[in-house]
Design an enzyme around this catalytic site. Sequence first.
Site, short mmCIF file in Angstrom:
data_model
loop_
_atom_site.label_atom_id
_atom_site.label_comp_id
_atom_site.label_asym_id
_atom_site.label_seq_id
_atom_site.Cartn_x
_atom_site.Cartn_y
_atom_site.Cartn_z
N TYR A 33 0.85 -1.20 0.00
CA TYR A 33 0.00 0.00 0.00
C TYR A 33 0.89 1.26 0.00
O TYR A 33 0.64 2.21 -0.75
CB TYR A 33 -0.94 -0.02 1.21
N TYR A 88 -0.23 -2.39 13.51
CA TYR A 88 1.18 -2.56 13.86
C TYR A 88 1.71 -1.29 14.50
O TYR A 88 1.15 -0.21 14.30
CB TYR A 88 2.03 -2.99 12.65
N ASP A 262 9.74 0.73 0.49
CA ASP A 262 8.42 0.83 -0.16
C ASP A 262 8.33 2.07 -1.04
O ASP A 262 7.79 2.03 -2.16
CB ASP A 262 7.30 0.89 0.89
#
Length: 316
Positions: A33, A88, A262
């Site tokens: 994401y 998380y 990411d």
Amino acid sequence: MRNPSLLAIGECMVELSVNSQNSLQHSFAGDTYNSLVYAKRWQPEIDCFFLSGIGQDMFSSMMTKHWQKHGIHSQFTLSSPEHNVGIYAIKNDPNGERQFDYWRKNSAATQLMSLIEQSDSESTWPHFDLVYFSGISLGILAEDDKSRFIDLIKRLRSKGSKIAFDPNYRPKMWTGKAHAIKWLEAAYGVSDIVLPGTEDHQDLLGHTGVEEIVSYCTKHQVSELVIKAGKQGVFAFENAQAVCHVPFTPAKVQRDTTAAGDSFAGVYLACRMANKDVQSAIEQASGAAGLVVQHQGAIVEHSIFDVFRQQFTQAL
Ligand SMILES: Nc1ncnc2c1ncn2[C@@H]1O[C@H](COP(=O)(O)OP(=O)(O)OP(=O)(O)O)[C@@H](O)[C@H]1O
Ligand SMILES: O=C(O)C(=O)C[C@H](O)[C@H](O)CO
């Protein structure tokens, strides 16, 4: 002409972290994401879709609103009546290196394959130019679902989607190294672009240098290979031929390394979708990741990122 389309598959969670005033702040994040958000920010003309499972809990609805705010389409994401989204928390050491604690067992995203099959929705999906997944997208799934997931990727590939993969090795997701390697190889075998870190290959396979990674990936038919080698920079190969080496430029401060890889992947893929060459895509991806590590959490505030992007791309 239609816009280029990017589908990321994986899990987005509630993200908790402690800010400089020592209070708990929340956001929403998850590796694939995060990459999608950065791809959209770098090349806004890309239509970005996230495929996952969410629940019917309060955080799930806050999460999809958050996606919308970032221009991420959620129409292929499926909702489970029984499972909630995961959570998380980020802990940072004084050098900004991150560690995560998870509350994600049985989260809605772990049910993805059943949700797709029960909804019979796959046949309604459009063509995606690029499909991106990671070792985490696979690692959260039950063993049978991992096979069904790889079959899904194969079907998308056979219909003409390019496939990109980042190993994002998280030891706790696997019963042991052999287990992780089995699925790493399955993923490499269906991918066109892979973006491993030298650490992933060192921890899992004991590879000590870039050459070993290249020959391993070549054996698995990877055609575009981008190796993030920490302070040694980034090395790229096409069909086992060296394309470029981009040296590491350290950020002014390293506050939180969450989503360095990411953001790198998102910007790299966005640049490649915009037909930038591999070297320029790596330079832009490294620049963006160098900004991300200076900020708390996976997703940097939009306005800060946009100013950076404008200045960075104007200087090119
Ligand atoms: N301190 C830093 N300064 C500048 N750039 C950095 C820094 N740390 C990371 N980067 C950039 O981010 C890229 C990816 O970093 P790294 O390989 O550590 O990610 P990763 O381990 O995949 O991270 P994650 O899984 O948390 O996203 C590096 O190749 C580099 O371009
Ligand atoms: O670790 C995970 O599963 C996550 O997706 C949380 C973080 O956002 C991600 O790891 C950062 O790379």
